[in-house]
Design a protein around this motif. Structure first.
Motif, PDB file in Angstrom:
ATOM      1  N   THR A  16       0.953  -1.404   0.042  1.00 50.48           N
ATOM      2  CA  THR A  16       0.195  -0.085   0.146  1.00 50.48           C
ATOM      3  C   THR A  16       0.990   1.499   0.002  1.00 50.48           C
ATOM      4  O   THR A  16       1.806   1.447   0.641  1.00 50.48           O
ATOM      5  CB  THR A  16      -0.966   0.070   1.309  1.00 50.48           C
ATOM      6  N   GLN A  63      -8.503   6.016 -10.736  1.00 52.52           N
ATOM      7  CA  GLN A  63      -9.785   6.430 -10.024  1.00 52.52           C
ATOM      8  C   GLN A  63     -11.071   6.487 -10.687  1.00 52.52           C
ATOM      9  O   GLN A  63     -12.029   5.960  -9.990  1.00 52.52           O
ATOM     10  CB  GLN A  63      -9.160   7.805  -9.504  1.00 52.52           C
ATOM     11  N   GLU A 104      -5.854   4.791  -6.384  1.00 53.55           N
ATOM     12  CA  GLU A 104      -6.960   5.331  -5.784  1.00 53.55           C
ATOM     13  C   GLU A 104      -8.137   4.863  -6.380  1.00 53.55           C
ATOM     14  O   GLU A 104      -9.239   5.467  -6.644  1.00 53.55           O
ATOM     15  CB  GLU A 104      -6.766   6.937  -5.640  1.00 53.55           C
ATOM     16  N   THR A 109      -3.432   4.817  -1.889  1.00 55.41           N
ATOM     17  CA  THR A 109      -4.806   5.230  -1.543  1.00 55.41           C
ATOM     18  C   THR A 109      -4.770   6.053  -0.637  1.00 55.41           C
ATOM     19  O   THR A 109      -3.427   6.532  -0.015  1.00 55.41           O
ATOM     20  CB  THR A 109      -5.212   3.766  -0.462  1.00 55.41           C
ATOM     21  N   HIS A 167      -7.408   1.620   4.900  1.00 54.96           N
ATOM     22  CA  HIS A 167      -7.039   0.552   3.884  1.00 54.96           C
ATOM     23  C   HIS A 167      -5.707   0.579   3.929  1.00 54.96           C
ATOM     24  O   HIS A 167      -5.173  -0.757   3.897  1.00 54.96           O
ATOM     25  CB  HIS A 167      -7.676   1.009   2.644  1.00 54.96           C
TER      26      HIS A 167
END
Ligand SMILES: Nc1ncnc2c1ncn2[C@@H]1O[C@H](COP(=O)(O)OP(=O)(O)OP(=O)(O)O)[C@@H](O)[C@H]1O
Ligand SMILES: [Mg+2]
Length: 269
Positions: free
Chosen positions: A36, A93, A179, A211, A216
């Motif tokens: 991440t 996104q 994202e 993100t 998350h």
């Protein structure tokens, strides 16, 4: 799986607008990693993806992809983006970007399916429709009954789920998520996040996920990176990550940069 060596990306070099978007980034992504990636607006996260996917040529440094079966590494720094698309998947996104709205669902899946077989003519037959349906069923959205519908009829959440499924079906060596839940309402965002985790586990994917949702970023994956000013300023492994809270991350940022985290947006979720 992918190794990045001393990557620099300087935009508008030698002009008053000179911008060091990436500063000497080195990073090794192992097969099966779920990384991440967080950082304020303009930190360089998408630019890093651009260098990995071949959207922008870096000013300096190199990008390598590993062939696990042959135990060799290939320098792809200058390889065209469309060639890398065969083994590097990318989801943005905007849920409208991953699929062609004016085309039917089966046509979208067909194009995606053909990606690996350039030049070969494969026509849409019953066997292939069955294969598409079987995969669509895993989404549990009833899309397996809508093969002839144009994709523009689907909701944002359905389109992003479809984009994710198509990316997974093309068996990428590395999946770059930028994202990919940010433009969805909270319910759909959670649905896509759950689907991402399920696919990653079921298909043993190697994933990098940008993100702004710190929860998350902490809950998903086995490694967390934070970028700021074109640099990776935090690199946290699974064991350490399990012990951290979003507050700890903010504090770490403060300790390293000696300033407050710029956007509160990152604390949401
Ligand atoms: N093609 C380009 N030409 C000039 N500058 C660029 C270009 N692409 C990105 N930049 C600049 O590089 C820096 C990093 O941008 P990038 O899009 O990677 O940020 P990010 O971390 O993805 O931010 P966000 O969270 O807002 O998406 C920014 O200052 C941006 O304005
Ligand atoms: Mg970005």
């Amino acid at each position: 799986m992918v190794r990045i060596e001393n990557l620099d990306m300087i935009f508008n070099r030698g002009t008053p607008d000179e911008n060091y978007a990436l500063k000497n980034i080195s990073l090794t992504v192992q097969a099966g990693d779920f990384i991440t990636l967080i950082g304020s607006n303009g930190a360089g996260k998408s630019t890093l993806y651009n260098a990995i996917a071949g959207t922008c040529l870096p000013t300096a440094g190199r990008v390598f992809v590993r062939d696990e079966t042959k135990n060799t590494e290939r320098d792809i720094t200058r390889e065209a983006e469309y060639k890398r698309a065969r083994y590097i998947g990318r989801i943005f996104q905007n849920p409208l970007l991953g699929t062609a709205g004016k085309m039917s669902l089966e046509h979208n899946m067909m194009i995606c399916h053909r990606k690996g077989y350039k030049g070969l003519r494969i026509s849409l037959n019953q066997k292939m429709r069955d294969y598409f349906r079987e995969n669509l069923r895993t989404l549990d959205m009833g899309l397996e009954n809508r093969l002839h519908d144009n994709v523009e009829l689907f909701s944002g959440g359905q389109r992003q789920a479809l984009t994710l499924l198509m990316a997974v079906m093309s068996k990428p060596n590395l999946l770059l998520l930028d994202e990919h839940t940010a433009a969805l309402d909270p319910r759909n965002a959670e649905m896509i996040m759950d689907l991402t985790l399920r696919f990653a586990a079921d298909y043993h994917l190697t994933v990098m996920m940008i993100t702004h949702n710190m929860t998350h970023a902490l809950e998903a994956g086995n490694r967390l990176l934070m970028m700021d000013g074109g640099e990776i300023i935090l690199d946290i492994d699974a064991a350490e990550k399990a012990k951290l809270t979003t507050k700890d991350i903010v504090q770490r940022f403060k300790d390293i940069k000696n300033k407050e985290l710029a956007n509160d947006e990152m604390l949401l979720g």
